[in-house]
Scaffold this motif. Structure first.
Motif, PDB file in Angstrom:
ATOM      1  N   LYS A 280       1.052  -1.211   0.155  1.00 29.42           N
ATOM      2  CA  LYS A 280       0.079  -0.125  -0.096  1.00 29.42           C
ATOM      3  C   LYS A 280       0.644   1.245  -0.206  1.00 29.42           C
ATOM      4  N   ASN A 281       2.091   1.322   0.650  1.00 30.23           N
ATOM      5  CA  ASN A 281       2.875   2.433   0.850  1.00 30.23           C
ATOM      6  C   ASN A 281       3.580   2.656  -0.847  1.00 30.23           C
ATOM      7  N   ARG A 282       3.845   1.364  -1.426  1.00 32.49           N
ATOM      8  CA  ARG A 282       4.520   1.527  -2.671  1.00 32.49           C
ATOM      9  C   ARG A 282       3.408   2.285  -3.674  1.00 32.49           C
ATOM     10  N   VAL A 283       2.316   1.823  -3.521  1.00 31.13           N
ATOM     11  CA  VAL A 283       1.068   2.227  -4.560  1.00 31.13           C
ATOM     12  C   VAL A 283       1.036   3.450  -4.115  1.00 31.13           C
ATOM     13  N   LYS A 284       1.021   3.990  -2.951  1.00 27.22           N
ATOM     14  CA  LYS A 284       0.565   5.844  -2.656  1.00 27.22           C
ATOM     15  C   LYS A 284       2.016   6.344  -3.308  1.00 27.22           C
ATOM     16  N   THR A 285       3.197   5.952  -3.043  1.00 22.63           N
ATOM     17  CA  THR A 285       4.392   6.388  -3.788  1.00 22.63           C
ATOM     18  C   THR A 285       4.192   6.832  -5.229  1.00 22.63           C
ATOM     19  N   LEU A 286       3.818   5.690  -5.683  1.00 16.01           N
ATOM     20  CA  LEU A 286       3.718   5.660  -7.300  1.00 16.01           C
ATOM     21  C   LEU A 286       2.651   6.676  -7.981  1.00 16.01           C
ATOM     22  N   LYS A 287       1.702   7.112  -7.095  1.00 14.88           N
ATOM     23  CA  LYS A 287       0.630   7.970  -7.648  1.00 14.88           C
ATOM     24  C   LYS A 287       1.243   9.314  -7.824  1.00 14.88           C
ATOM     25  N   GLU A 288       2.356   9.613  -7.336  1.00 15.03           N
ATOM     26  CA  GLU A 288       2.913  11.006  -7.733  1.00 15.03           C
ATOM     27  C   GLU A 288       3.550  10.924  -9.018  1.00 15.03           C
ATOM     28  N   VAL A 289       3.476  11.736  -9.922  1.00  7.59           N
ATOM     29  CA  VAL A 289       4.265  11.985 -11.078  1.00  7.59           C
ATOM     30  C   VAL A 289       5.639  12.183 -11.189  1.00  7.59           C
ATOM     31  N   PRO A 290       6.332  11.378 -11.808  1.00  7.33           N
ATOM     32  CA  PRO A 290       7.992  11.473 -11.580  1.00  7.33           C
ATOM     33  C   PRO A 290       8.330  12.939 -12.479  1.00  7.33           C
ATOM     34  N   TYR A 291       9.307  13.509 -11.933  1.00 11.93           N
ATOM     35  CA  TYR A 291       9.730  14.734 -12.508  1.00 11.93           C
ATOM     36  C   TYR A 291      10.442  14.485 -13.951  1.00 11.93           C
ATOM     37  N   THR A 292      10.430  15.428 -14.718  1.00 10.64           N
ATOM     38  CA  THR A 292      10.906  15.260 -16.036  1.00 10.64           C
ATOM     39  C   THR A 292      12.173  16.098 -16.129  1.00 10.64           C
ATOM     40  N   GLN A 293      12.977  15.918 -16.939  1.00 11.83           N
ATOM     41  CA  GLN A 293      14.479  16.680 -17.064  1.00 11.83           C
ATOM     42  C   GLN A 293      14.200  18.338 -17.183  1.00 11.83           C
ATOM     43  N   ALA A 294      12.977  18.530 -17.856  1.00 11.49           N
ATOM     44  CA  ALA A 294      12.748  20.095 -18.109  1.00 11.49           C
ATOM     45  C   ALA A 294      12.540  20.578 -16.529  1.00 11.49           C
ATOM     46  N   GLU A 295      11.701  19.750 -15.734  1.00 11.56           N
ATOM     47  CA  GLU A 295      11.432  20.506 -14.362  1.00 11.56           C
ATOM     48  C   GLU A 295      12.686  20.500 -13.653  1.00 11.56           C
ATOM     49  N   ALA A 296      13.645  19.526 -13.919  1.00 16.54           N
ATOM     50  CA  ALA A 296      14.860  19.745 -13.098  1.00 16.54           C
ATOM     51  C   ALA A 296      15.882  20.524 -13.621  1.00 16.54           C
ATOM     52  N   ASN A 297      15.757  21.083 -14.690  1.00 13.42           N
ATOM     53  CA  ASN A 297      16.474  22.137 -15.484  1.00 13.42           C
ATOM     54  C   ASN A 297      15.886  23.655 -14.885  1.00 13.42           C
ATOM     55  N   ALA A 298      14.666  23.629 -14.784  1.00 12.23           N
ATOM     56  CA  ALA A 298      13.871  24.758 -14.356  1.00 12.23           C
ATOM     57  C   ALA A 298      14.418  24.870 -12.857  1.00 12.23           C
ATOM     58  N   ALA A 299      14.363  23.986 -12.125  1.00 10.77           N
ATOM     59  CA  ALA A 299      14.449  23.859 -10.666  1.00 10.77           C
ATOM     60  C   ALA A 299      16.020  24.448 -10.459  1.00 10.77           C
ATOM     61  N   GLY A 300      16.914  24.082 -11.540  1.00  8.91           N
ATOM     62  CA  GLY A 300      18.266  24.364 -11.419  1.00  8.91           C
ATOM     63  C   GLY A 300      18.576  25.690 -11.736  1.00  8.91           C
ATOM     64  N   GLY A 301      17.678  26.306 -12.216  1.00  2.77           N
ATOM     65  CA  GLY A 301      17.979  27.662 -12.784  1.00  2.77           C
ATOM     66  C   GLY A 301      18.383  27.869 -14.231  1.00  2.77           C
ATOM     67  N   SER A 302      18.636  26.806 -14.958  1.00  7.04           N
ATOM     68  CA  SER A 302      19.199  26.532 -16.198  1.00  7.04           C
ATOM     69  C   SER A 302      18.117  26.590 -17.253  1.00  7.04           C
ATOM     70  N   GLY A 303      18.051  27.512 -18.218  1.00  7.34           N
ATOM     71  CA  GLY A 303      17.118  27.828 -19.160  1.00  7.34           C
ATOM     72  C   GLY A 303      15.659  28.628 -18.613  1.00  7.34           C
ATOM     73  N   PHE A 304      14.842  28.591 -19.499  1.00  5.77           N
ATOM     74  CA  PHE A 304      13.577  29.293 -19.149  1.00  5.77           C
ATOM     75  C   PHE A 304      12.427  28.540 -19.603  1.00  5.77           C
ATOM     76  N   PHE A 305      11.731  28.096 -18.497  1.00 10.04           N
ATOM     77  CA  PHE A 305      10.468  27.121 -18.813  1.00 10.04           C
ATOM     78  C   PHE A 305       9.224  27.630 -18.044  1.00 10.04           C
ATOM     79  N   PRO A 306       8.530  28.282 -19.130  1.00 11.65           N
ATOM     80  CA  PRO A 306       7.351  28.987 -18.313  1.00 11.65           C
ATOM     81  C   PRO A 306       5.990  28.074 -18.106  1.00 11.65           C
ATOM     82  N   ALA A 307       6.063  26.750 -18.636  1.00  8.13           N
ATOM     83  CA  ALA A 307       5.166  25.882 -18.748  1.00  8.13           C
ATOM     84  C   ALA A 307       5.184  24.756 -17.528  1.00  8.13           C
ATOM     85  N   VAL A 308       6.204  25.092 -16.823  1.00  6.63           N
ATOM     86  CA  VAL A 308       6.291  23.940 -15.653  1.00  6.63           C
ATOM     87  C   VAL A 308       5.200  24.427 -14.656  1.00  6.63           C
TER      88      VAL A 308
END
Length: 126
Positions: free
Chosen positions: A78-106
């Protein structure tokens, strides 16, 4: 330093003997076309239950359907199913969080609905 009789003789819980798949790899396995293949595997005599009873979320094989149904009621599953309900991060979101590039659609993460696995009628206690 503890004396000889007081040493810890077990392996640390922080490391697993057999490292499993990462959550993003399991998300790939949950896609309908891949999930169908995993649930209908060929007979493999080296796996428990000849590879016929597989839990995709936990990536485990079971001896029979009864054992798999019991596993689905456990806290671990049940805990594994609960953690899998979250959408995994994409590389674009990682770049936006790191401040590299401009990603307005995150946008914020939304929940993912896991596909339903076919339930088989198994009476526990037979």
């Amino acid at each position: 330093m503890p004396s000889g009789g007081q040493r810890k003789h077990t392996i640390s819980n922080k490391t697993r003997k057999r490292p499993g798949k990462d959550l993003d790899q399991i998300h790939e396995d949950l896609k309908p076309e891949k999930a169908a293949k995993l649930l209908q595997q060929e007979v493999d005599y080296d796996l428990p239950g000849n590879g016929q009873f597989y839990c995709i979320e936990c990536e485990r094989h079971f001896i029979d359907e009864k054992t798999r149904q019991l596993h689905r009621k456990t806290k671990l599953h049940k805990n594994r199913v609960k953690t899998l309900k979250e959408v995994p991060y994409t590389q674009a979101e990682a770049n936006a969080a790191g401040g590299s590039g401009f990603f307005p659609a995150v946008t914020l993460k939304s929940r993912v609905e896991l596909p339903k696995q076919p339930e088989m009628a198994v009476k526990i206690g037979e």
